[in-house]
Design a protein around this motif. Sequence first.
Motif, PDB file in Angstrom:
ATOM      1  N   TRP A  12      43.729  50.708  44.807  1.00 54.92           N
ATOM      2  CA  TRP A  12      44.993  49.972  44.715  1.00 54.92           C
ATOM      3  C   TRP A  12      44.959  48.733  45.600  1.00 54.92           C
ATOM      4  CZ3 TRP A  12      48.816  48.048  47.727  1.00 54.92           C
ATOM      5  CH2 TRP A  12      50.013  47.700  47.095  1.00 54.92           C
ATOM      6  N   TRP A  13      44.460  48.877  46.826  1.00 56.20           N
ATOM      7  CA  TRP A  13      44.410  47.749  47.752  1.00 56.20           C
ATOM      8  C   TRP A  13      43.445  46.675  47.274  1.00 56.20           C
ATOM      9  CZ3 TRP A  13      47.784  46.459  51.221  1.00 56.20           C
ATOM     10  CH2 TRP A  13      48.610  47.427  51.800  1.00 56.20           C
ATOM     11  N   MET A  14      42.315  47.073  46.704  1.00 53.43           N
ATOM     12  CA  MET A  14      41.361  46.083  46.204  1.00 53.43           C
ATOM     13  C   MET A  14      41.963  45.273  45.063  1.00 53.43           C
ATOM     14  SD  MET A  14      37.624  47.955  46.411  1.00 53.43           S
ATOM     15  CE  MET A  14      38.120  49.551  45.741  1.00 53.43           C
ATOM     16  N   LYS A  15      42.624  45.937  44.147  1.00 54.08           N
ATOM     17  CA  LYS A  15      43.260  45.216  43.043  1.00 54.08           C
ATOM     18  C   LYS A  15      44.380  44.314  43.548  1.00 54.08           C
ATOM     19  CE  LYS A  15      42.260  48.488  39.320  1.00 54.08           C
ATOM     20  NZ  LYS A  15      42.840  49.382  38.285  1.00 54.08           N
ATOM     21  N   ALA A  16      45.132  44.791  44.525  1.00 52.45           N
ATOM     22  CA  ALA A  16      46.249  44.003  45.054  1.00 52.45           C
ATOM     23  C   ALA A  16      45.755  42.704  45.686  1.00 52.45           C
ATOM     24  CB  ALA A  16      47.038  44.820  46.071  1.00 52.45           C
ATOM     25  N   THR A  17      44.701  42.772  46.499  1.00 48.36           N
ATOM     26  CA  THR A  17      44.196  41.555  47.138  1.00 48.36           C
ATOM     27  C   THR A  17      43.570  40.616  46.117  1.00 48.36           C
ATOM     28  OG1 THR A  17      42.152  42.768  47.665  1.00 48.36           O
ATOM     29  CG2 THR A  17      43.826  42.606  49.391  1.00 48.36           C
ATOM     30  N   ILE A  18      42.889  41.150  45.122  1.00 47.72           N
ATOM     31  CA  ILE A  18      42.316  40.303  44.063  1.00 47.72           C
ATOM     32  C   ILE A  18      43.424  39.636  43.266  1.00 47.72           C
ATOM     33  CG2 ILE A  18      41.001  40.319  41.916  1.00 47.72           C
ATOM     34  CD1 ILE A  18      39.231  42.464  43.119  1.00 47.72           C
ATOM     35  N   HIS A  19      44.460  40.382  42.929  1.00 50.10           N
ATOM     36  CA  HIS A  19      45.577  39.816  42.167  1.00 50.10           C
ATOM     37  C   HIS A  19      46.231  38.670  42.934  1.00 50.10           C
ATOM     38  CE1 HIS A  19      46.323  43.572  39.451  1.00 50.10           C
ATOM     39  NE2 HIS A  19      45.126  43.054  39.299  1.00 50.10           N
ATOM     40  N   GLU A  20      46.446  38.871  44.226  1.00 51.00           N
ATOM     41  CA  GLU A  20      47.061  37.813  45.034  1.00 51.00           C
ATOM     42  C   GLU A  20      46.179  36.573  45.063  1.00 51.00           C
ATOM     43  OE1 GLU A  20      50.029  37.566  46.409  1.00 51.00           O
ATOM     44  OE2 GLU A  20      50.579  39.502  45.553  1.00 51.00           O
ATOM     45  N   TYR A  21      44.871  36.772  45.167  1.00 50.00           N
ATOM     46  CA  TYR A  21      43.941  35.639  45.187  1.00 50.00           C
ATOM     47  C   TYR A  21      43.964  34.890  43.862  1.00 50.00           C
ATOM     48  CZ  TYR A  21      39.475  33.241  44.645  1.00 50.00           C
ATOM     49  OH  TYR A  21      38.513  32.316  44.359  1.00 50.00           O
ATOM     50  N   GLY A  68      36.631  37.162  34.089  1.00 47.71           N
ATOM     51  CA  GLY A  68      37.198  36.388  32.998  1.00 47.71           C
ATOM     52  C   GLY A  68      38.222  35.351  33.433  1.00 47.71           C
ATOM     53  N   TYR A  69      38.655  35.385  34.685  1.00 46.24           N
ATOM     54  CA  TYR A  69      39.629  34.403  35.149  1.00 46.24           C
ATOM     55  C   TYR A  69      38.987  33.101  35.609  1.00 46.24           C
ATOM     56  CZ  TYR A  69      43.171  38.031  34.881  1.00 46.24           C
ATOM     57  OH  TYR A  69      44.029  38.996  34.416  1.00 46.24           O
ATOM     58  N   GLY A  70      37.655  33.031  35.518  1.00 45.55           N
ATOM     59  CA  GLY A  70      36.963  31.784  35.813  1.00 45.55           C
ATOM     60  C   GLY A  70      36.846  31.438  37.278  1.00 45.55           C
ATOM     61  N   LEU A  71      37.018  32.403  38.164  1.00 46.08           N
ATOM     62  CA  LEU A  71      36.928  32.159  39.597  1.00 46.08           C
ATOM     63  C   LEU A  71      35.572  32.634  40.116  1.00 46.08           C
ATOM     64  CD1 LEU A  71      40.508  33.365  40.552  1.00 46.08           C
ATOM     65  CD2 LEU A  71      39.717  31.004  40.387  1.00 46.08           C
ATOM     66  N   PRO A  72      35.087  32.069  41.226  1.00 48.26           N
ATOM     67  CA  PRO A  72      33.768  32.451  41.753  1.00 48.26           C
ATOM     68  C   PRO A  72      33.692  33.947  42.040  1.00 48.26           C
ATOM     69  CG  PRO A  72      34.576  30.471  42.847  1.00 48.26           C
ATOM     70  CD  PRO A  72      35.717  30.992  42.026  1.00 48.26           C
ATOM     71  N   ILE A  73      32.641  34.575  41.548  1.00 45.56           N
ATOM     72  CA  ILE A  73      32.484  36.011  41.737  1.00 45.56           C
ATOM     73  C   ILE A  73      32.363  36.349  43.217  1.00 45.56           C
ATOM     74  CG2 ILE A  73      29.983  35.868  41.436  1.00 45.56           C
ATOM     75  CD1 ILE A  73      32.326  38.797  40.490  1.00 45.56           C
ATOM     76  N   ALA A  74      31.791  35.435  44.001  1.00 46.19           N
ATOM     77  CA  ALA A  74      31.681  35.682  45.442  1.00 46.19           C
ATOM     78  C   ALA A  74      33.051  35.803  46.083  1.00 46.19           C
ATOM     79  CB  ALA A  74      30.891  34.552  46.099  1.00 46.19           C
TER      80      ALA A  74
END
Length: 302
Positions: A114-123, A77-83
């Motif tokens: 937790w780590w997956m969400k953290a890296t996605i959030h930063e991106y 939903g944030y409009g960023l490339p799924i890749a």
Amino acid sequence: MQAQNAIVSAYVTGVLTPQSADILAYSAAIKRFDLLERDREQQLARRWQERRDPKATDELVTSHLRLAAKVARNYKGYGLPIADLIAEANLGLVIAASRFEPGHGARFSTYALWWMKATIHEYILRSWSLVKIGTTAAQKKLFFRLRGEMRKLAGQAAVLTPEIAQAIADKLEVTARDVVEMDRRLSGDLSLNICVGGEDGSTEWEAMLVDGSPDAEVIVAEHDEALLRTRALRTALVVLTERERRVLEARRLAEQPLTLEQLGCELSISSERVRQIETRAFAKVKRATILAARAGNTATAE
């Protein structure tokens, strides 16, 4: 099989880009990796901790690639490339595999989440705006939860009213001002080159912005004026007697002016006499300053 391994390896290491990645092929490739049992996770983690065996972390990572892809899709939903989102989730997965410690009773998936969400959030925070956003914990919390909280309180057509802003602020332990500012920033960046007004004679927004700060000419003129006044004042002080200068400096030029009584005691005169000296000294300086300023202006003009 080799082609599938190449796709997975490239994606985990970040070689594939949104333009070159085949999401369907990747999704099909990662389905062949089965999730691990708890004992196997612990065994692999110990192999990495004790022997730094890269094959152990490889197996931990590949067995959870489907989980990473699932987590990444939650942020479409944030409009960023799924890749890119999947690549960031995989990065978090790799970090988690290298840091997971066995013996604490937790499953690797719980730790890696937790780590997956953290890296996605930063991106997402890096990619959302040209202006840096979410630099504090409170801002990050607002960024990812504000819209959801607004929908809970106001429905799908969520409009941030002062009452809703205060309710969200109380729940998320931030200020109402933080809520309002984040709501504005979530609207996205606006280009200074967008046209405003009608089709005929439309003007770019940039041309309508007013800069309230003084221009260079005003700054230079004010500096010259202040310098001229300072010089005139120094020249004018010469006309004063020693006592007049002391009274004027103590009463008009000091950061913490002395009282009439304090100066009277210092000079062994009455307070009224100090006041008279001050009045006479100020008048003399004012007159001399005006004359010096006029002389300076005349010299400048010539």
